[in-house]
Design an enzyme around this catalytic site. Structure first.
Site, mmCIF file in Angstrom:
data_model
loop_
_atom_site.group_PDB
_atom_site.id
_atom_site.type_symbol
_atom_site.label_atom_id
_atom_site.label_comp_id
_atom_site.label_asym_id
_atom_site.label_seq_id
_atom_site.Cartn_x
_atom_site.Cartn_y
_atom_site.Cartn_z
ATOM 1 N N ASN A 189 0.397 -0.907 -0.298
ATOM 2 C CA ASN A 189 0.218 0.303 0.530
ATOM 3 C C ASN A 189 1.224 1.151 0.310
ATOM 4 O O ASN A 189 0.091 2.184 -0.739
ATOM 5 C CB ASN A 189 -0.222 0.288 1.368
ATOM 6 C CG ASN A 189 -0.433 0.100 2.389
ATOM 7 O OD1 ASN A 189 0.500 -0.528 2.566
ATOM 8 N ND2 ASN A 189 -0.929 0.180 2.937
ATOM 9 N N GLU B 202 5.053 -3.585 12.354
ATOM 10 C CA GLU B 202 4.184 -2.779 12.142
ATOM 11 C C GLU B 202 3.086 -3.060 11.578
ATOM 12 O O GLU B 202 2.373 -3.402 10.444
ATOM 13 C CB GLU B 202 4.322 -1.258 11.220
ATOM 14 C CG GLU B 202 2.899 -0.002 11.709
ATOM 15 C CD GLU B 202 2.615 -0.357 10.268
ATOM 16 O OE1 GLU B 202 1.284 -0.377 10.238
ATOM 17 O OE2 GLU B 202 3.412 0.124 9.672
ATOM 18 N N CYS C 281 -3.013 1.298 6.689
ATOM 19 C CA CYS C 281 -3.232 0.871 7.974
ATOM 20 C C CYS C 281 -3.675 1.700 9.318
ATOM 21 O O CYS C 281 -4.073 1.089 10.405
ATOM 22 C CB CYS C 281 -1.841 0.625 8.413
ATOM 23 S SG CYS C 281 -0.314 1.561 8.472
ATOM 24 N N GLU D 211 8.686 3.428 14.151
ATOM 25 C CA GLU D 211 9.459 3.811 13.187
ATOM 26 C C GLU D 211 9.263 4.999 12.697
ATOM 27 O O GLU D 211 8.726 5.719 13.813
ATOM 28 C CB GLU D 211 9.367 3.749 11.845
ATOM 29 C CG GLU D 211 8.954 1.692 11.787
ATOM 30 C CD GLU D 211 8.541 0.727 11.500
ATOM 31 O OE1 GLU D 211 9.525 -0.173 10.788
ATOM 32 O OE2 GLU D 211 8.348 1.578 9.960
#
Length: 527
Positions: free
Chosen positions: A197, A298, A332, A505
């Site tokens: 994505n 993640e 997400c 991150e």
């Protein structure tokens, strides 16, 4: 380019009050008012040096014994065939990265910083071509693809600067004849496994941090979107990043499991960083446990979007439009569960429906007027379709959309009369679905929002300052947007709680995921 398969005929979808007009240029016969742009061919005009179809190992472009097709999700047509790496090629990439680590870690922080900055400059310079690749293989509108390239480049810029800010500590000892030093050192080879994505940004967010501190990497891009990763490899080489430091192993869906297992179990790999589903993350964690590797995950999200009576409804609607429909709902941190307090519930639905009618337009991502591209594949569309059917069967009312269209296109859908028993309230959608629940009290909204096994992002719209603090602190998520729907920036940490993952991150904390702390006791000193 025609030989590569990227010639799309006039197959597309037009969104206007969520109606469909499809296919093969008979549109002007049935809708004569449509502009001519809808009956043109779409072609990929990208520099040949960036349209790579081989894997990249130890500074060389490498072919595999077989290939796999990369498809345009808007048309289902083949773009190119890409080398289909298997476990052997993945192992070769790990060995190359391990050999390169010995010299890369010894370069000074300034030297690594300069190279990352050159990579940033090249990505920025080639932003148009890189964006075209994203639109071709991922389907998102060109405007969003350009935004992703700017976002992707920003991580290279950020970590080029953070490379020179990795500090250790000198700790006061209890004994007079010694000194205590805490050193930070790179962990080694990192396996980077990324989703489709954000095929560029999810690589640079991980790789930028890894390379900044002296790690080397092997990147396995998603099978749907390998072209962006391979283009980044070409630009990394042009930037002067040494052979073996950045490797890319593309593979088909059929080989993904075997390749992933190599990258997660090989003894030479010290670190795994993965972005993807919670289910896949759990499998990779099991693999990593065999050799006790460092892991960053993640994983899935199921973001609540809470709108209280005191909220500015127009701003809340704008926030929903930005959060939900970016990349057709395939991020997400997309809002998934919409909780609206009863005092503004009806007004919110009215204004949101109006915004969806006027602002959303389905089409091929190459068309400059498109705001909603396709979902990544038909399986993704089927999932959204199933959630809508389940909600309607349990009493939800479809206010907008609700239909599966041609190929992997879905109508943006607004549902009211939603209850917590419905599938869309328990399962991440990854599509353009807005299920709205009416609530009465703050405590009720928090209970619904926190009733999830995952906790990546959450959104709160209110003008009550005390309520902002109460709700933001009680939401069980890693990131909270307060009267703001677009959270991501390289300066801030990105990550979740619960089953949404491990580690962070971006930000100054992003480099810590690739560093070990070594304690050195310097004794026997005559002080």
């Amino acid at each position: 380019l025609a030989q590569c398969g990227f010639i799309a005929s006039c197959e597309f979808l037009v969104m206007g009050s969520f109606g469909l007009a499809s296919s093969k240029c008979f549109l002007r016969r049935i809708l004569p008012g449509l502009p001519n742009m809808f009956c043109r061919e779409y072609s990929l005009d990208v520099s040949a040096e960036l349209l790579r179809t081989q894997g990249f190992v130890n500074g060389r472009w490498v072919s595999a014994a077989s290939t796999f097709p990369v498809l345009d999700p808007a048309t289902g047509k083949e773009l190119v065939k890409v080398s289909d790496f298997g476990p052997r090629e993945a192992r070769d990439a790990v060995i190359a990265a391990h050999k390169a680590f010995d010299s890369w870690k010894c370069q000074t922080a300034k030297e690594r910083s300069i190279l990352l900055r050159k990579w940033f400059d090249l990505v920025t310079q080639h932003k148009e071509d890189l964006a075209k690749l994203i639109t071709a293989e991922c389907g998102k509108p060109m405007r969003e693809s350009l935004g992703e390239i700017a976002y992707s480049a920003s991580f290279l810029e950020w970590f080029s600067e953070e490379a020179r800010r990795v500090y250790g500590d000198i700790v006061a000892p209890t004994a007079k004849d010694r000194k205590i030093l805490l050193l930070k050192q790179p962990v080694g080879v990192a396996s980077i496994i990324t989703p489709w994505n954000f095929p560029s940004a999810m690589i640079t967010r991980k790789v930028g941090a890894a390379l900044a501190v002296g790690c080397t990497v092997v990147v396995k891009p998603a099978e749907d979107t390998p072209l962006s990763a391979l283009a980044l490899a070409e630009l990394a080489t042009q930037a002067g990043i040494p052979a073996g430091v950045f490797n890319v192993v593309p593979c088909s869906r059929e080989k993904a499991s075997a390749v992933g297992e190599v990258l997660c179990t090989d003894p030479l790999v010290a670190k795994i960083s993965f972005t993807g589903s919670t289910a896949t993350g759990k499998i990779l964690l099991k693999h990593a446990a065999e050799t006790v590797k460092r892991v960053s995950m993640e994983l899935g999200g199921h973001a609540p979007f809470i709108i209280f009576d005191s909220a500015d409804v127009d701003k809340a609607v704008a926030g929903v439009m930005a959060s939900k429909f970016r990349n057709s709902g395939q991020t997400c941190v997309c809002s998934n569960r919409f909780l609206v307090q009863q005092g503004i519930h009806d007004l919110f639905l009215e204004k949101l429906g109006r915004a969806m009618d006027t602002e959303l337009r389905l089409g091929h991502g190459s068309d400059p007027t498109t705001t909603q591209g396709p979902l990544i594949n038909t399986r993704a569309a089927e999932k959204v379709e199933h959630q809508i059917a389940d909600a309607v069967a349990q009493g939800a009312v479809v206010l907008k959309g609700g239909k599966r269209l041609e190929g992997s296109f879905m109508q943006p859908t607004l549902l009211s009369n939603v209850t917590t028993d419905m599938l869309c309230m328990h399962e991440e959608t990854f599509g353009p679905l807005v299920p709205v629940i009416k609530f009465n009290k703050e405590e009720e909204a928090l209970a619904i929002a926190n009733a999830s096994a995952v906790g990546l992002a959450g959104y709160v719209y209110t003008q009550d300052i005390s309520q902002i603090w109460r709700v933001a602190e009680q939401l069980e998520v890693g990131m909270v947007g307060v009267n703001e729907a677009l959270l991501s920036t390289p300066e801030a940490s990105f990550g979740g709680v619960k089953q949404s993952g491990l580690g962070r991150e971006g930000s100054k904390y992003g480099v810590d995921e690739y560093l070990e702390v070594k304690y050195m006791c310097f004794g026997g000193l005559a002080l």
